[in-house]
Write a protein that holds these residues in place. Structure first.
Motif, PDB file in Angstrom:
ATOM      1  N   ARG A 286       0.828  -1.193   0.000  1.00 31.16           N
ATOM      2  CA  ARG A 286       0.000   0.000   0.000  1.00 31.16           C
ATOM      3  C   ARG A 286       0.871   1.255   0.000  1.00 31.16           C
ATOM      4  N   LEU A 287       0.352   2.295  -0.664  1.00 35.15           N
ATOM      5  CA  LEU A 287       1.035   3.584  -0.669  1.00 35.15           C
ATOM      6  C   LEU A 287       0.580   4.353   0.565  1.00 35.15           C
ATOM      7  N   ALA A 288       1.505   4.487   1.497  1.00 38.36           N
ATOM      8  CA  ALA A 288       1.167   5.067   2.795  1.00 38.36           C
ATOM      9  C   ALA A 288       0.738   6.520   2.656  1.00 38.36           C
ATOM     10  N   ASN A 289      -0.311   6.845   3.371  1.00 41.71           N
ATOM     11  CA  ASN A 289      -0.814   8.220   3.480  1.00 41.71           C
ATOM     12  C   ASN A 289      -1.308   8.768   2.145  1.00 41.71           C
ATOM     13  N   THR A 290      -2.042   7.974   1.416  1.00 44.26           N
ATOM     14  CA  THR A 290      -2.656   8.453   0.169  1.00 44.26           C
ATOM     15  C   THR A 290      -4.191   8.441   0.267  1.00 44.26           C
ATOM     16  N   ALA A 291      -4.702   8.414   1.483  1.00 43.25           N
ATOM     17  CA  ALA A 291      -6.155   8.471   1.654  1.00 43.25           C
ATOM     18  C   ALA A 291      -6.670   9.891   1.352  1.00 43.25           C
ATOM     19  N   LEU A 347       6.201   2.097   4.964  1.00 41.03           N
ATOM     20  CA  LEU A 347       5.081   1.235   4.638  1.00 41.03           C
ATOM     21  C   LEU A 347       4.144   1.164   5.841  1.00 41.03           C
ATOM     22  N   ARG A 348       2.852   0.982   5.565  1.00 39.77           N
ATOM     23  CA  ARG A 348       1.893   0.791   6.639  1.00 39.77           C
ATOM     24  C   ARG A 348       0.728  -0.027   6.102  1.00 39.77           C
ATOM     25  N   ASP A 349      -0.011  -0.594   7.014  1.00 36.25           N
ATOM     26  CA  ASP A 349      -1.204  -1.332   6.625  1.00 36.25           C
ATOM     27  C   ASP A 349      -2.263  -0.362   6.097  1.00 36.25           C
ATOM     28  N   PHE A 350      -3.244  -0.917   5.402  1.00 39.36           N
ATOM     29  CA  PHE A 350      -4.301  -0.075   4.835  1.00 39.36           C
ATOM     30  C   PHE A 350      -4.974   0.754   5.926  1.00 39.36           C
ATOM     31  N   SER A 351      -5.228   2.018   5.586  1.00 38.53           N
ATOM     32  CA  SER A 351      -5.856   2.907   6.555  1.00 38.53           C
ATOM     33  C   SER A 351      -6.558   4.052   5.826  1.00 38.53           C
ATOM     34  N   TYR A 352      -7.604   4.569   6.461  1.00 37.73           N
ATOM     35  CA  TYR A 352      -8.255   5.785   5.978  1.00 37.73           C
ATOM     36  C   TYR A 352      -7.707   7.029   6.684  1.00 37.73           C
TER      37      TYR A 352
END
Length: 391
Positions: A286-291, A347-352
């Motif tokens: 996942r692309l971190a912080n792209t919410a 990197l990070r897990d999926f997040s909103y």
């Protein structure tokens, strides 16, 4: 011999007698049957001998060297029914003839004018309302890729701005509902602050046709036009929903419009929309912080009279856009490490969840458009708008 002498003596006498009798004259006038006015330049001729003439300005005619007997005189005139008169020629004769105008009622002739759009050096293309519904849910910059000749300068999954012939930002003008958008030209990461759900049609103008919009339209002009107001008193509404598989998000919008029953001169429309998406995905991470989160609201009221009409509108565009964490690097050493790495350093897990760095944008527009009709002179348009961009 006696008979031959008799024939040679009698024949000249008969010929002379016939010649003397064909010296008759037929004259007269040709008049209008209703008004009794003279019909000038009417055609008059004898059908048997094809001897003819035309009447003068007084409607008078004269035929000479006619032989005695009955004859058919044909008279015709422009706009009249041709008639044949039987005349007796026993001597010099004068008649007055009447012709009746051929009155025929013709259907009205309606001449209409339609100016065809010239597409030689003034190319235009557009996205129809039907197509906009099919691709709803995307940012305006991404939707504009549907227009031939438009590319997208994109930073992350939710930041996109149009590019035409390599020109973008303050070289590509965006006009929404008659108001020039003055927020998207500040940087490459600054996308247009426009809710695409408010558009009924999007049109791209290129070439010389963009000159009328000023020097900042050298790349082209993008017109974001709202849907027309309804012409009946019913309330029209729609709800649009879209889902995104990559960012596990979605969007929803509702649009309502109508015309007042008690005040037929008043028409209105209102639109609200919401978009939400989490971190974008690649095949391996996942692309971190792209919410992103976005909520928009707009409305307009129009009042129309015979001599004038005025429209007052308001729109509020609000969004929070996460910026890819690893895209901001503090020194050259970190840049070299990032370029050599097979995966992003962060990197990070999926997040909103949206954390720094991010953009928080609120763009508000208040506008007023009025038209005053001045009869045969034309009309006077007054367009006033105020924009507030907080980023």
């Amino acid at each position: 011999m006696k008979y031959l002498f008799f024939i040679l003596w009698v024949l000249p006498v008969c010929v002379q007698a016939q010649h003397d009798s064909c010296r008759l004259k037929l004259s007269g006038y040709v008049l209008d049957k209703q008004s009794h006015e003279a019909l000038a330049f009417a055609s008059v001729y004898l059908s048997q001998s094809e001897t003819g003439t035309i009447t003068d300005l007084d409607g008078h005619f004269e035929l000479n060297d006619l032989c005695p007997g009955d004859a058919d005189l044909v008279i015709s005139h422009l706009g009249c029914q041709s008639r044949t008169f039987r005349v007796q020629l026993t001597g010099d004769t004068a008649y007055t003839f009447h012709l009746e105008h051929d009155s025929r009622e013709l259907n009205e002739v309606v001449v209409t004018e339609h100016r065809e759009a010239y597409t030689g050096s003034l190319p235009t293309s557009s996205i129809s309302s039907v197509r906009l519904q099919a691709i709803s849910g995307k940012p305006l910059g991404t939707m504009l890729k549907e227009v031939p000749g438009v590319w997208t300068l994109q930073t992350g999954p939710s930041i996109a701005k149009p590019m035409i012939h390599g020109l973008h930002s303050n070289r590509v003008l965006i006009v929404q509902d008659g108001v020039r958008q003055e927020g998207q030209q500040w940087g490459s990461e600054h996308a247009p602050e426009i809710d695409p759900y408010t558009a009924g049609e999007i049109t791209l103008i290129q070439g010389a046709a963009g000159v009328r919009y000023g020097s900042d339209a050298i790349g082209g002009v993008i017109l974001v036009q709202p849907p027309p107001y309804p012409t009946d008193t019913a309330v029209h509404g729609s709800i649009s929903l879209a889902a995104f598989s990559n960012s596990l998000g979605g969007s929803g919008a509702t649009r309502w419009s109508g015309q007042s029953k008690k005040l037929p001169a008043m028409q209105w429309r209102a639109t609200g929309s919401y978009r939400l998406g989490g971190d974008a995905a690649t095949p391996n991470y996942r692309l971190a912080n792209t919410a992103f989160r976005e909520n928009n609201l707009s409305g307009a009221v129009k009042w129309s009279k015979a001599a004038w009409q005025t429209e007052l509108g308001y729109s509020r565009f609000s969004t929070d856009l996460g910026i890819l964490s690893v895209s901001h690097i503090g020194n050259l050493t970190d840049l070299e490490i990032a370029l050599q790495a097979d995966t992003p350093l962060i990197l990070r897990d999926f997040s909103y969840y949206i954390q720094a760095p991010y953009q928080h944008i609120v763009h508000q527009v208040i506008r007023s458009f009025s038209t005053f009709r001045t009869g045969d002179i034309g009309h006077l348009d007054l367009n006033i708008a105020y924009q507030d961009n907080h980023r």
